[in-house]
Design a protein around this motif. Structure first.
Motif, mmCIF file in Angstrom:
data_model
loop_
_atom_site.group_PDB
_atom_site.id
_atom_site.type_symbol
_atom_site.label_atom_id
_atom_site.label_comp_id
_atom_site.label_asym_id
_atom_site.label_seq_id
_atom_site.Cartn_x
_atom_site.Cartn_y
_atom_site.Cartn_z
ATOM 1 N N ASP A 240 0.824 -1.214 0.000
ATOM 2 C CA ASP A 240 0.000 0.000 0.000
ATOM 3 C C ASP A 240 0.859 1.265 0.000
ATOM 4 O OD1 ASP A 240 -2.406 -1.223 -0.237
ATOM 5 O OD2 ASP A 240 -2.906 -1.159 1.898
ATOM 6 N N THR A 241 2.070 1.175 -0.473
ATOM 7 C CA THR A 241 2.951 2.329 -0.641
ATOM 8 C C THR A 241 3.692 2.176 -1.959
ATOM 9 O OG1 THR A 241 4.851 1.310 0.459
ATOM 10 C CG2 THR A 241 3.312 2.547 1.857
ATOM 11 N N VAL A 242 4.300 3.283 -2.427
ATOM 12 C CA VAL A 242 5.213 3.227 -3.570
ATOM 13 C C VAL A 242 6.422 4.088 -3.243
ATOM 14 C CG1 VAL A 242 3.397 2.838 -5.275
ATOM 15 C CG2 VAL A 242 4.138 5.169 -4.772
ATOM 16 N N THR A 243 7.555 3.740 -3.829
ATOM 17 C CA THR A 243 8.770 4.534 -3.677
ATOM 18 C C THR A 243 9.006 5.278 -4.978
ATOM 19 O OG1 THR A 243 9.690 2.878 -2.184
ATOM 20 C CG2 THR A 243 11.218 4.484 -3.134
ATOM 21 N N ASP A 244 8.808 6.587 -4.933
ATOM 22 C CA ASP A 244 8.911 7.423 -6.126
ATOM 23 C C ASP A 244 10.100 8.363 -5.981
ATOM 24 O OD1 ASP A 244 8.321 8.661 -8.540
ATOM 25 O OD2 ASP A 244 6.953 10.100 -7.615
ATOM 26 N N ASN A 245 11.164 8.106 -6.746
ATOM 27 C CA ASN A 245 12.386 8.915 -6.683
ATOM 28 C C ASN A 245 12.933 8.997 -5.254
ATOM 29 O OD1 ASN A 245 12.391 9.511 -9.461
ATOM 30 N ND2 ASN A 245 10.939 11.198 -9.145
ATOM 31 N N GLY A 246 12.941 7.847 -4.594
ATOM 32 C CA GLY A 246 13.487 7.777 -3.244
ATOM 33 C C GLY A 246 12.534 8.217 -2.159
ATOM 34 N N ARG A 247 11.340 8.665 -2.528
ATOM 35 C CA ARG A 247 10.359 9.150 -1.555
ATOM 36 C C ARG A 247 9.248 8.118 -1.408
ATOM 37 N NH1 ARG A 247 5.652 12.469 -2.359
ATOM 38 N NH2 ARG A 247 6.193 12.390 -4.578
ATOM 39 N N ILE A 248 8.954 7.719 -0.185
ATOM 40 C CA ILE A 248 7.901 6.736 0.070
ATOM 41 C C ILE A 248 6.566 7.468 0.176
ATOM 42 C CG2 ILE A 248 7.019 5.006 1.672
ATOM 43 C CD1 ILE A 248 9.862 4.366 2.453
ATOM 44 N N VAL A 249 5.614 7.037 -0.657
ATOM 45 C CA VAL A 249 4.291 7.668 -0.695
ATOM 46 C C VAL A 249 3.262 6.633 -0.267
ATOM 47 C CG1 VAL A 249 2.617 8.909 -2.096
ATOM 48 C CG2 VAL A 249 5.065 9.114 -2.616
ATOM 49 N N GLY A 250 2.443 6.977 0.723
ATOM 50 C CA GLY A 250 1.414 6.070 1.214
ATOM 51 C C GLY A 250 0.063 6.335 0.588
ATOM 52 N N THR A 251 -0.866 5.424 0.841
ATOM 53 C CA THR A 251 -2.205 5.548 0.261
ATOM 54 C C THR A 251 -3.042 6.552 1.035
ATOM 55 O OG1 THR A 251 -3.031 3.738 1.628
ATOM 56 C CG2 THR A 251 -2.213 3.173 -0.562
ATOM 57 N N GLN A 252 -4.005 7.120 0.340
ATOM 58 C CA GLN A 252 -5.044 7.935 0.948
ATOM 59 C C GLN A 252 -6.371 7.212 0.743
ATOM 60 O OE1 GLN A 252 -4.547 10.834 2.642
ATOM 61 N NE2 GLN A 252 -2.336 10.642 2.286
ATOM 62 N N LYS A 253 -7.183 7.154 1.796
ATOM 63 C CA LYS A 253 -8.485 6.506 1.684
ATOM 64 C C LYS A 253 -9.481 7.510 1.112
ATOM 65 C CE LYS A 253 -7.186 2.604 3.599
ATOM 66 N NZ LYS A 253 -7.134 1.343 2.841
ATOM 67 N N GLU A 254 -10.029 7.221 -0.071
ATOM 68 C CA GLU A 254 -10.978 8.120 -0.720
ATOM 69 C C GLU A 254 -12.357 7.467 -0.741
ATOM 70 O OE1 GLU A 254 -7.738 10.253 -3.712
ATOM 71 O OE2 GLU A 254 -9.553 9.341 -4.529
ATOM 72 N N GLU A 255 -13.342 8.189 -0.237
ATOM 73 C CA GLU A 255 -14.708 7.669 -0.225
ATOM 74 C C GLU A 255 -15.315 7.818 -1.610
ATOM 75 O OE1 GLU A 255 -18.857 8.042 2.341
ATOM 76 O OE2 GLU A 255 -17.154 9.337 2.790
ATOM 77 N N VAL B 210 -17.881 2.914 0.873
ATOM 78 C CA VAL B 210 -16.704 2.326 0.247
ATOM 79 C C VAL B 210 -15.539 3.298 0.369
ATOM 80 C CG1 VAL B 210 -15.690 1.477 -1.895
ATOM 81 C CG2 VAL B 210 -18.095 0.994 -1.372
ATOM 82 N N LEU B 211 -14.433 2.805 0.952
ATOM 83 C CA LEU B 211 -13.197 3.580 1.030
ATOM 84 C C LEU B 211 -12.150 2.890 0.163
ATOM 85 C CD1 LEU B 211 -13.030 4.439 4.840
ATOM 86 C CD2 LEU B 211 -13.597 5.980 2.965
ATOM 87 N N ARG B 212 -11.658 3.622 -0.819
ATOM 88 C CA ARG B 212 -10.738 3.026 -1.783
ATOM 89 C C ARG B 212 -9.328 3.556 -1.550
ATOM 90 N NH1 ARG B 212 -13.649 3.233 -6.913
ATOM 91 N NH2 ARG B 212 -14.452 1.222 -6.269
ATOM 92 N N PRO B 213 -8.292 2.665 -1.466
ATOM 93 C CA PRO B 213 -6.915 3.137 -1.315
ATOM 94 C C PRO B 213 -6.402 3.708 -2.641
ATOM 95 C CG PRO B 213 -6.960 0.749 -1.499
ATOM 96 C CD PRO B 213 -8.392 1.190 -1.468
ATOM 97 N N VAL B 214 -5.868 4.909 -2.583
ATOM 98 C CA VAL B 214 -5.432 5.605 -3.798
ATOM 99 C C VAL B 214 -4.099 6.294 -3.524
ATOM 100 C CG1 VAL B 214 -5.948 7.471 -5.426
ATOM 101 C CG2 VAL B 214 -7.787 5.977 -4.624
ATOM 102 N N ILE B 215 -3.192 6.244 -4.497
ATOM 103 C CA ILE B 215 -1.951 7.022 -4.465
ATOM 104 C C ILE B 215 -1.903 7.864 -5.729
ATOM 105 C CG2 ILE B 215 0.572 6.951 -4.511
ATOM 106 C CD1 ILE B 215 0.496 4.404 -2.927
ATOM 107 N N ARG B 216 -1.793 9.167 -5.572
ATOM 108 C CA ARG B 216 -1.718 10.080 -6.714
ATOM 109 C C ARG B 216 -0.279 10.568 -6.866
ATOM 110 N NH1 ARG B 216 -6.850 11.893 -8.413
ATOM 111 N NH2 ARG B 216 -8.538 11.071 -7.086
ATOM 112 N N LEU B 217 0.243 10.434 -8.077
ATOM 113 C CA LEU B 217 1.603 10.869 -8.391
ATOM 114 C C LEU B 217 1.525 11.924 -9.498
ATOM 115 C CD1 LEU B 217 3.321 7.346 -8.494
ATOM 116 C CD2 LEU B 217 3.261 8.960 -6.561
ATOM 117 N N PRO B 218 1.231 13.168 -9.142
ATOM 118 C CA PRO B 218 1.019 14.203 -10.177
ATOM 119 C C PRO B 218 2.226 14.436 -11.068
ATOM 120 C CG PRO B 218 1.148 15.168 -7.964
ATOM 121 C CD PRO B 218 1.058 13.699 -7.787
ATOM 122 N N GLU B 219 3.456 14.255 -10.519
ATOM 123 C CA GLU B 219 4.643 14.465 -11.353
ATOM 124 C C GLU B 219 4.706 13.449 -12.491
ATOM 125 O OE1 GLU B 219 4.691 13.922 -8.152
ATOM 126 O OE2 GLU B 219 5.263 15.842 -7.223
#
Length: 733
Positions: free
Chosen positions: A221-236, A247-256
């Protein structure tokens, strides 16, 4: 397209009270008796019967009031030439209830509605030249469509229908990533061309990079993006499949990265998806609802599975500004894979008429044939095969789509206001069906261009980068794919698509398979011209005509703020439009705008770069009446030199005007040079008066070349003895 004008037929009986052909009927509003009316049928394709059942007219309700559009204009737009009969009150004076109904409809832009099966008969109050009793026209339309169209036409709003996969997004699961990597690896094994092998290797690398991010998301439930660990946000989100549970959905947004990781079913990790959003979506989205005003009612039509489609749209419209949560279930339409898409199916809730809708899709042939003229085809989004394609042109693909939508809306309502409304207000009860004006259709303002190209080898065409509906359905149901499964999945392009590859669009870039070279479509001229009009807050209009001769040549004129600035002639309307746009841009560059202003006497090193800001729009460079230009770079001294040259040019032109008669003007023509001159960035101008050449100028800067031509022309005018030139000059006493 709109119904041809040749189909309507003349009225029977002439419409006068008691005239032959009239049938007397009793009128009711609900159960309230209104009086009697004479009904005169229209002769339509041999059908002479009256539309009212039981030989009585029973009004069920009045239509919604219209603020600015009379009912007849609305009916002619959504049901062209649908006049079924005419009615006029039988008694003089008329029954008071019928008279009140007539005045209400006439003054408040309402119609009286008679429901007959799945149709509505709208009684439209009409003024009369001779009759002193209430008179109506009766038009038929599909039930419910009128009420939906009233608000849209009053608000100057059309409908826009979006496809999802490879139009706005590309989504992949672990399985689809692995399939694509395997297919490309097999292709590399049999490929001898080192350039193609290099391209495939880079494509595989991009797939692997995103696959590893998706795998990390599934596992942790995380990703490592350019050395930075990004966790999920629960979005209803809106509950799936009719469930009322939250319903709460795990989401990771990587705008870059312009990417989002989400899980369609939060309980099943294998439903995790890596989604790439198409660049410039925010620009298109903000245009649709700019300043809180809806320019388009938004719909989605896709061949994807429903829960997947709803989640993809939620990622694109997280605040539900384009489609409200209340309308979401009806506005997102999922079509069975292999079936044809159709606007009639999209608007089955009667929310809009197809005449008022345009489509944004990467494939035209998936739409019903009658809807294809309303499809703006964009090139398929291929972020793994050709990631540089989106920003290769001056205006990104979705910014082109925004400009097309703007142009379609402007053309539609210009025709509606200047032709349809004006003529409808002039119509009287005694007019006939043939007097109705032409109804605008969105398809009239979409230029359909075949900008696809045949690849050199269809085996090297880009593979389909999105998931098929069947794959998504299996993933949602938690069905695992055998790891040793070797057959090509259904998500790979079918044979029908192999030869088509990526479709182009105005202002887009076609990606060829021979080593990934780029070929920009010539209709970029049209897109850039529309963008200039938007930046200058000026209307850009294309007017086209067809010659009546055997050659069938098309002629297109470009009007910029109602001033003709370019004309093109070609064998097709598209060819003529592109030619006209190119000439218009040359004129604008000479008189109004400068995309790149070189330093005085020195070629600009960035002159060959695409103009525009970081989001792909053209620079907001607007010139004043004295043609002063804003210098993008260079020293203050050189800027001053350029400014002085412009001042000198303005003075010389003023002196020339003083010498010429009031109706005579010196014309400066930008002379086309050979390729060698173009490479040296050499500009050539020629000054003419009445077809006579007065002077020529050459320089590394457009304005210095024009100044040189102007000074030579001024000298010629002062010293000439040529009678062909002197006849255009003021007589000095």
């Amino acid at each position: 397209m709109a119904t041809p004008r040749a189909q309507p037929q003349a009225v029977v009986g002439g419409g006068a009270a008691g005239a032959p052909g009239g049938v007397t009927m009793r009128m009711f509003h609900g159960d309230v008796f209104l009086g009697e009316a004479d009904v005169f049928p229209m002769k339509q394709a041999g059908e002479g019967g009256l539309p009212f059942p039981s030989n009585e007219i029973r009004i069920s309700h009045l239509s919604p009031a219209s603020e600015r559009c009379p009912p007849l204009a609305i009916l002619q737009t959504i049901a062209p030439f649908s006049l079924r009969c005419k009615l006029q009150a039988k008694l003089m004076p008329p029954h008071p209830s019928l008279h009140r109904l007539y005045l209400t409809c006439f003054k408040e832009f309402k119609s009286a509605v008679v429901v007959v099966g799945d149709d509505e008969l709208h009684l439209v109050a009409m003024p009369s030249k001779v009759e002193k009793v209430p008179c109506f026209w009766c038009c038929s339309v599909r039930s419910g469509i009128y009420a939906a169209s009233v608000g849209m036409l009053n608000l100057r709003c059309l409908a826009i229908v979006f496809d999802l996969d490879e139009t706005l997004i590309v989504a992949n699961t672990m399985k689809s990533f692995e399939d694509r990597i395997e297919i490309l690896s097999h292709r590399m094994d049999v490929e001898d061309d080192p350039v193609r092998v290099s391209g495939m290797s880079a494509e595989i690398k991009r797939y692997i990079e995103d696959r590893e991010l998706l795998k990390e998301f599934i596992d942790t439930d995380t990703v490592t993006d350019n050395g930075r660990i990004v966790g999920t946000q629960k979005e209803e989100v809106v509950p799936m499949s009719g469930s009322q549970e939250r319903v709460l959905r795990p989401v990771i947004r990587l705008p870059e990265r312009n990417a989002i990781l989400t899980r369609i079913n939060p309980e099943i990790r294998d439903t995790s998806v890596f989604v790439k959003l198409r660049p410039a979506w925010e620009d298109l989205r903000s245009y649709l609802t700019a300043k809180g005003r809806k320019r388009f009612e938004v719909y989605v039509c896709t061949m994807a599975e429903r829960d997947y489609a709803l989640e993809m749209w939620r990622l694109l419209d997280p605040e539900a500004n384009l489609i409200s949560l209340h309308n979401l279930a009806e506005r997102v339409v999922c079509v069975k894979a292999g079936s044809k898409k159709s606007l009639q199916n999209v608007f089955k809730d009667k929310g809009c008429h197809p005449n008022m809708a345009m489509v944004i899709d990467d494939r035209q042939q998936v739409w019903d044939e009658k809807d294809q003229p309303r499809v703006h085809v964009v090139p398929a989004y291929t972020p793994y095969y050709a990631p540089q394609a989106e920003m290769a042109s001056a205006v990104p693909v979705l910014c082109v789509a925004r400009n097309v939508a703007c142009n379609v809306r402007g053309g539609f309502f210009r025709e509606f206001d200047e032709n349809l409304l004006r003529k409808v207000f002039e119509l009287m009860y005694e007019n006939e069906l043939l007097d109705l004006p032409y109804a605008p259709d969105v398809g009239d303002y979409l230029v359909c261009e075949d900008t696809s190209f045949p690849p050199n080898n269809k085996d090297n065409a880009p593979i389909h980068e999105g998931m098929s509906g069947a794959e998504v359905e299996k993933r949602l149901n938690g069905l695992a794919y055998p790891r040793d499964q070797k057959q090509i999945p259904s998500s790979i392009r079918s044979s029908d698509d192999e030869g088509a590859t990526i479709h182009g669009t105005p202002g887009s870039t076609n990606i060829q398979s021979n080593g990934g070279s780029l070929a920009t479509t010539p209709s970029l001229f049209v897109t850039v011209l529309q963008e200039i009009g938007r930046l200058c807050e000026s209307r850009v209009e294309f007017r086209s005509t067809v010659s009546s001769g055997k050659s069938m040549q098309f002629s297109v004129e470009v009007l910029f703020s109602n001033e003709k600035i370019g004309i093109g002639i070609g064998k097709t309307r598209d060819e003529a439009q592109v030619q006209a746009a190119e000439k218009a841009l040359q004129n604008l560059e000479s008189n109004y705008l400068s995309f790149v202003t070189p330093v005085a006497g020195v070629p600009n090193k960035d002159a060959n770069k695409s103009p525009g800001s970081g989001n792909g729009f053209l620079e907001d460079t607007i010139l004043s009446d004295d043609i002063s230009m804003e210098e993008p770079s260079g020293s203050t001294l050189k800027q001053q030199d350029h400014s002085n040259a412009l001042d000198r040019l303005s003075s010389v032109i003023g002196l020339i005007r003083e010498l010429c008669l009031e109706d005579q003007h010196v014309v400066f023509r930008d002379q086309v040079q050979n390729s060698g001159s173009a490479l040296n960035e050499e500009y050539h101008f020629q000054a003419e008066l009445g077809g006579q050449i007065l002077g020529r100028g050459i320089g590394l800067n457009r304005d210095f070349a024009k100044l040189q031509a102007a000074e030579e022309a001024l000298k010629t005018l002062k010293t000439t003895t040529d009678p062909q030139i002197k006849k255009h000059l003021r007589q000095v006493s």
